[in-house]
Design a protein around this motif. Structure first.
Motif, PDB file in Angstrom:
ATOM      1  N   ILE A  16     -28.171 -59.898 -34.333  1.00 41.46           N
ATOM      2  CA  ILE A  16     -28.185 -60.190 -35.520  1.00 41.46           C
ATOM      3  C   ILE A  16     -28.310 -58.888 -36.347  1.00 41.46           C
ATOM      4  O   ILE A  16     -29.085 -58.121 -35.936  1.00 41.46           O
ATOM      5  N   ASP A  17     -27.410 -58.752 -37.323  1.00 43.72           N
ATOM      6  CA  ASP A  17     -27.299 -57.795 -38.319  1.00 43.72           C
ATOM      7  C   ASP A  17     -27.508 -58.310 -39.660  1.00 43.72           C
ATOM      8  O   ASP A  17     -26.931 -59.362 -40.036  1.00 43.72           O
ATOM      9  N   LEU A  18     -28.111 -57.718 -40.570  1.00 44.83           N
ATOM     10  CA  LEU A  18     -28.490 -58.177 -41.948  1.00 44.83           C
ATOM     11  C   LEU A  18     -28.089 -57.323 -43.024  1.00 44.83           C
ATOM     12  O   LEU A  18     -28.479 -55.970 -42.559  1.00 44.83           O
ATOM     13  N   LYS A  19     -27.820 -57.675 -44.088  1.00 41.31           N
ATOM     14  CA  LYS A  19     -27.849 -56.685 -45.425  1.00 41.31           C
ATOM     15  C   LYS A  19     -28.703 -57.477 -46.291  1.00 41.31           C
ATOM     16  O   LYS A  19     -27.987 -58.703 -46.636  1.00 41.31           O
ATOM     17  N   LEU A  20     -29.584 -57.201 -46.841  1.00 44.00           N
ATOM     18  CA  LEU A  20     -30.316 -57.853 -48.002  1.00 44.00           C
ATOM     19  C   LEU A  20     -30.357 -57.442 -49.205  1.00 44.00           C
ATOM     20  O   LEU A  20     -30.764 -56.000 -49.372  1.00 44.00           O
ATOM     21  N   PHE A  21     -29.396 -57.843 -50.016  1.00 47.20           N
ATOM     22  CA  PHE A  21     -29.199 -57.122 -51.353  1.00 47.20           C
ATOM     23  C   PHE A  21     -30.251 -57.547 -52.484  1.00 47.20           C
ATOM     24  O   PHE A  21     -30.673 -58.959 -52.865  1.00 47.20           O
TER      25      PHE A  21
ATOM     26  N   ALA B  95     -29.109 -67.397 -43.521  1.00 44.98           N
ATOM     27  CA  ALA B  95     -28.946 -67.179 -44.760  1.00 44.98           C
ATOM     28  C   ALA B  95     -29.743 -67.677 -45.707  1.00 44.98           C
ATOM     29  O   ALA B  95     -30.547 -67.433 -46.724  1.00 44.98           O
ATOM     30  N   THR B  96     -29.764 -69.054 -45.526  1.00 47.11           N
ATOM     31  CA  THR B  96     -30.517 -70.043 -46.355  1.00 47.11           C
ATOM     32  C   THR B  96     -31.937 -69.924 -46.153  1.00 47.11           C
ATOM     33  O   THR B  96     -32.546 -69.903 -47.295  1.00 47.11           O
ATOM     34  N   ARG B  97     -32.467 -69.596 -45.196  1.00 48.21           N
ATOM     35  CA  ARG B  97     -33.816 -69.244 -45.069  1.00 48.21           C
ATOM     36  C   ARG B  97     -34.332 -68.111 -45.710  1.00 48.21           C
ATOM     37  O   ARG B  97     -35.231 -67.943 -46.464  1.00 48.21           O
ATOM     38  N   LEU B  98     -33.497 -66.987 -45.577  1.00 51.86           N
ATOM     39  CA  LEU B  98     -33.889 -65.800 -46.072  1.00 51.86           C
ATOM     40  C   LEU B  98     -33.978 -65.781 -47.529  1.00 51.86           C
ATOM     41  O   LEU B  98     -34.774 -65.221 -48.368  1.00 51.86           O
ATOM     42  N   LEU B  99     -32.705 -66.334 -48.227  1.00 55.51           N
ATOM     43  CA  LEU B  99     -32.484 -66.604 -49.508  1.00 55.51           C
ATOM     44  C   LEU B  99     -33.781 -67.420 -50.272  1.00 55.51           C
ATOM     45  O   LEU B  99     -33.977 -67.158 -51.522  1.00 55.51           O
TER      46      LEU B  99
ATOM     47  N   VAL C  50     -27.324 -61.882 -49.226  1.00 57.81           N
ATOM     48  CA  VAL C  50     -27.419 -61.763 -47.996  1.00 57.81           C
ATOM     49  C   VAL C  50     -26.104 -61.682 -47.234  1.00 57.81           C
ATOM     50  O   VAL C  50     -25.247 -62.567 -47.483  1.00 57.81           O
ATOM     51  N   VAL C  51     -26.046 -60.761 -46.468  1.00 65.09           N
ATOM     52  CA  VAL C  51     -24.723 -60.574 -45.459  1.00 65.09           C
ATOM     53  C   VAL C  51     -25.496 -61.008 -44.061  1.00 65.09           C
ATOM     54  O   VAL C  51     -26.424 -59.864 -43.552  1.00 65.09           O
ATOM     55  N   VAL C  52     -25.117 -61.769 -43.382  1.00 61.72           N
ATOM     56  CA  VAL C  52     -25.570 -62.277 -41.890  1.00 61.72           C
ATOM     57  C   VAL C  52     -24.316 -62.109 -41.082  1.00 61.72           C
ATOM     58  O   VAL C  52     -23.435 -62.763 -41.027  1.00 61.72           O
ATOM     59  N   ARG C  53     -24.543 -61.290 -39.891  1.00 61.91           N
ATOM     60  CA  ARG C  53     -23.684 -61.321 -38.944  1.00 61.91           C
ATOM     61  C   ARG C  53     -24.247 -61.611 -37.526  1.00 61.91           C
ATOM     62  O   ARG C  53     -25.276 -60.949 -37.209  1.00 61.91           O
ATOM     63  N   VAL C  54     -23.622 -62.517 -36.943  1.00 57.49           N
ATOM     64  CA  VAL C  54     -24.333 -63.133 -35.794  1.00 57.49           C
ATOM     65  C   VAL C  54     -23.062 -62.659 -34.469  1.00 57.49           C
ATOM     66  O   VAL C  54     -22.061 -63.256 -34.646  1.00 57.49           O
TER      67      VAL C  54
END
Length: 119
Positions: free
Chosen positions: A30-35, A80-84, A92-96
């Motif tokens: 999992i890779d994330l970008k949290l804006f 994405a839903t849970r993080l937001l 948020v950008v989520v890469r699986v």
């Protein structure tokens, strides 16, 4: 826009469309970008004005290592839903990534990347 990133978080989960994926499991990256704006946190050195990396990691871990989904698209949407909903993020950008997918041919990895914002 400012962002916090997480690269190559590895978890073991039981997601997939094939019965053997649900039974044997596999690794997921999992890779994330949290804006979000990091300016105030950067100026004040105050953790409450940003996102706690450890809590984000725990949130993602609970999802990936939790109840199985058939599609990595659903896994990405759930992350994405849970993080937001839990953190003060604008987007948020989520890469699986499935590092060793059980599909014919040679693939180093396959996966999805989604970008979601507050609605």
């Amino acid at each position: 826009m400012d962002h916090i990133f997480f690269e190559k978080m590895l978890f073991y989960g039981y997601h997939g469309a094939f019965p053997e994926e649900n039974k044997l499991g596999q690794r997921f990256q999992i890779d994330l970008k949290l804006f979000l704006s990091l300016q105030e946190a950067g100026c004040t050195d105050d953790l409450t004005l940003t996102v706690d990396y450890g809590k984000v990691y725990e949130t993602v871990q609970q999802i990936v290592e939790g109840a199985p989904f058939k599609l990595v698209e659903k896994l990405a949407e759930e992350i994405a839903t849970r993080l937001l909903s839990r953190y003060p993020l604008d987007e948020v950008v989520v890469r699986v990534t499935k590092p060793d997918p059980p599909i014919p041919g040679y693939y180093q990895s396959v996966g999805v990347e989604i970008r979601r914002g507050k609605q």
